[in-house]
Design a protein around this motif. Structure first.
Motif, short mmCIF file in Angstrom:
data_model
loop_
_atom_site.label_atom_id
_atom_site.label_comp_id
_atom_site.label_asym_id
_atom_site.label_seq_id
_atom_site.Cartn_x
_atom_site.Cartn_y
_atom_site.Cartn_z
N LEU A 89 -24.68 23.63 28.82
CA LEU A 89 -24.35 23.17 27.47
C LEU A 89 -23.80 24.32 26.63
N CYS A 90 -22.77 24.01 25.85
CA CYS A 90 -22.23 24.95 24.88
C CYS A 90 -21.92 24.18 23.60
N VAL A 91 -22.41 24.68 22.48
CA VAL A 91 -22.12 24.09 21.17
C VAL A 91 -21.63 25.21 20.26
N SER A 92 -20.49 24.99 19.60
CA SER A 92 -19.94 26.05 18.75
C SER A 92 -19.37 25.46 17.47
N ALA A 93 -19.48 26.27 16.40
CA ALA A 93 -18.91 25.89 15.11
C ALA A 93 -18.40 27.15 14.43
N VAL A 94 -17.19 27.08 13.90
CA VAL A 94 -16.61 28.20 13.16
C VAL A 94 -16.96 28.03 11.69
N ILE A 95 -17.62 29.04 11.12
CA ILE A 95 -18.11 28.97 9.75
C ILE A 95 -17.34 29.97 8.89
N PRO A 96 -16.61 29.49 7.87
CA PRO A 96 -15.92 30.42 6.98
C PRO A 96 -16.90 31.09 6.02
N ILE A 97 -16.92 32.41 6.00
CA ILE A 97 -17.81 33.16 5.11
C ILE A 97 -16.96 33.91 4.09
N PRO A 98 -17.23 33.69 2.80
CA PRO A 98 -16.44 34.38 1.77
C PRO A 98 -16.40 35.89 2.01
N VAL A 99 -15.24 36.48 1.80
CA VAL A 99 -14.97 37.91 1.95
C VAL A 99 -14.93 38.34 3.41
N LEU A 100 -15.94 37.92 4.21
CA LEU A 100 -16.00 38.36 5.60
C LEU A 100 -15.07 37.60 6.53
N GLY A 101 -14.68 36.38 6.15
CA GLY A 101 -13.81 35.60 7.01
C GLY A 101 -14.59 34.69 7.94
N PRO A 102 -13.95 34.17 9.01
CA PRO A 102 -14.62 33.22 9.90
C PRO A 102 -15.60 33.89 10.85
N TYR A 103 -16.73 33.22 11.05
CA TYR A 103 -17.71 33.62 12.06
C TYR A 103 -17.99 32.40 12.93
N THR A 104 -18.27 32.64 14.21
CA THR A 104 -18.56 31.55 15.13
C THR A 104 -20.05 31.52 15.46
N LEU A 105 -20.66 30.38 15.23
CA LEU A 105 -22.05 30.14 15.61
C LEU A 105 -22.02 29.42 16.95
N MET A 106 -22.65 30.00 17.98
CA MET A 106 -22.59 29.41 19.32
C MET A 106 -23.97 29.32 19.94
N LEU A 107 -24.26 28.14 20.48
CA LEU A 107 -25.51 27.89 21.20
C LEU A 107 -25.17 27.58 22.65
N THR A 108 -25.85 28.24 23.58
CA THR A 108 -25.65 27.97 25.00
C THR A 108 -26.99 27.80 25.69
N SER A 109 -26.96 27.17 26.86
CA SER A 109 -28.17 26.97 27.65
C SER A 109 -28.06 27.75 28.96
N ILE A 199 -24.21 34.56 16.67
CA ILE A 199 -23.17 34.45 15.66
C ILE A 199 -22.27 35.68 15.81
N GLU A 200 -20.97 35.45 15.86
CA GLU A 200 -20.01 36.52 16.13
C GLU A 200 -18.81 36.39 15.22
N GLN A 201 -18.30 37.50 14.78
CA GLN A 201 -17.14 37.50 13.89
C GLN A 201 -15.92 36.96 14.62
N GLY A 202 -15.13 36.17 13.91
CA GLY A 202 -13.93 35.59 14.49
C GLY A 202 -14.17 34.18 15.02
N SER A 203 -13.14 33.65 15.67
CA SER A 203 -13.21 32.30 16.24
C SER A 203 -13.32 32.40 17.76
N HIS A 204 -14.48 32.00 18.30
CA HIS A 204 -14.74 32.09 19.74
C HIS A 204 -15.44 30.82 20.17
N GLN A 205 -14.72 29.72 20.23
CA GLN A 205 -15.34 28.42 20.47
C GLN A 205 -15.54 28.13 21.96
N CYS A 206 -16.21 27.01 22.23
CA CYS A 206 -16.56 26.65 23.60
C CYS A 206 -15.33 26.36 24.46
N PHE A 207 -14.27 25.82 23.85
CA PHE A 207 -13.05 25.52 24.60
C PHE A 207 -11.85 25.60 23.68
#
Length: 207
Positions: A89-109, A199-207
Motif C-alpha cells: 500500500l502507498c498513500v500520498s498527498a501533496v500539501i502546500p505550505i506557505p513560504v516553504l512550498g509543497p511537501y509530500t505526505l506519504m504512508l507506505t506498508s 513528509i518530504e519537501q517537493g512532490s513525490h507521489q505514489c505514481f
C-alpha cells in the motif's frame, strides 16, 4: 468474470450523477445541517492510493456526491469492501505550505506483509488497474438494493444518495497494479504492518 483493461472508465456514472448535482445546487447545499456523503467534510485536495494487489470480498460500487468544507460538490464513485487485503500500500498527498512550498505526505506498508481492512470505503474520481478479476458481478443493480457489498452509513443518510441510481455489486474481486485518485477513505478496522509515514519537501507521489 474477467476484465482486461488498463483503465476502469466511469463515464456512464456521469449521467446518473448530474441529477444529484443539480438537486444539490437547488437545495443550496445545506452545509449547516452537515448533509455529507461520508459523514464529514472532505478537504479541497485529492490524494493518491496505489497497491500492487487489492483483493476484496463483498464489493459495492455506487455514485454519490461528497462536499468540501467550503461547499464545493464533488461527484465520486465509492468502492466499498466488506473485507480487503492490500499488498504494498502507498498513500500520498501533496500539501502546500506557505513560504516553504509543497511537501509530500506519504504512508507506505510492509513490502512482505498484507494490509487488512474491514468496512473499507474509497471515494474516488479515477481508478486504474492493469487487470480486474471478479466473481458473481451484478451490473445495474439499484444502489439501495446492494446486498453483496456495504453502503457507507453516511452515504445512505445523505440527501445526495439516490437509492434508485445505477450501481454494481460483486462477491469477490482482485485488482492488480491499482492506481486510485481519491478524495476520502474510511475503514471500520485497518491493520497496516510495517507502517511508515514520511513528509518530504517537493512532490513525490505514489505514481
Amino acid at each position: 468474470m474477467l476484465y482486461r483493461s488498463g483503465r476502469t472508465c466511469w463515464k456512464r456514472f456521469a449521467t446518473v450523477l448530474l441529477p444529484a448535482v443539480a438537486a444539490a445546487a437547488a437545495l443550496g447545499i445545506g452545509m449547516a445541517q452537515g448533509a455529507l456523503a461520508a459523514s464529514f467534510f472532505i478537504s479541497d485536495q485529492k490524494f493518491q492510493l496505489a497497491a500492487d494487489r487489492l483483493a476484496g470480498r463483498g464489493v459495492s460500487i455506487y455514485p454519490v456526491v461528497d462536499v468540501t468544507r467550503s461547499g464545493t460538490l464533488v461527484p465520486v464513485v465509492v468502492l466499498g469492501f466488506n473485507h480487503a487485503d492490500v499488498k504494498r500500500l502507498c498513500v500520498s498527498a501533496v500539501i502546500p505550505i506557505p513560504v516553504l512550498g509543497p511537501y509530500t505526505l506519504m504512508l507506505t506498508s510492509s513490502d512482505q506483509q498484507t494490509v487488512e481492512a474491514s468496512n473499507l470505503f474509497i471515494d474516488t474520481t479515477s481508478v486504474r488497474a492493469d487487470q480486474v478479476n471478479s466473481r458473481d458481478i451484478d451490473l445495474g443493480v439499484a444502489a439501495g438494493a446492494i446486498r453483496k457489498g456495504p453502503i457507507n452509513p453516511g452515504d445512505r443518510n445523505s440527501r445526495f444518495f439516490d437509492p434508485n441510481v445505477f450501481a454494481s455489486q460483486v462477491n469477490a474481486a482482485v485488482l492488480t497494479n491499482v492506481r486510485v485518485i481519491s478524495v476520502a477513505s474510511t475503514a471500520g478496522t485497518l491493520s497496516v504492518p510495517g507502517f511508515d509515514l514520511q513528509i518530504e519537501q517537493g512532490s513525490h507521489q505514489c505514481f
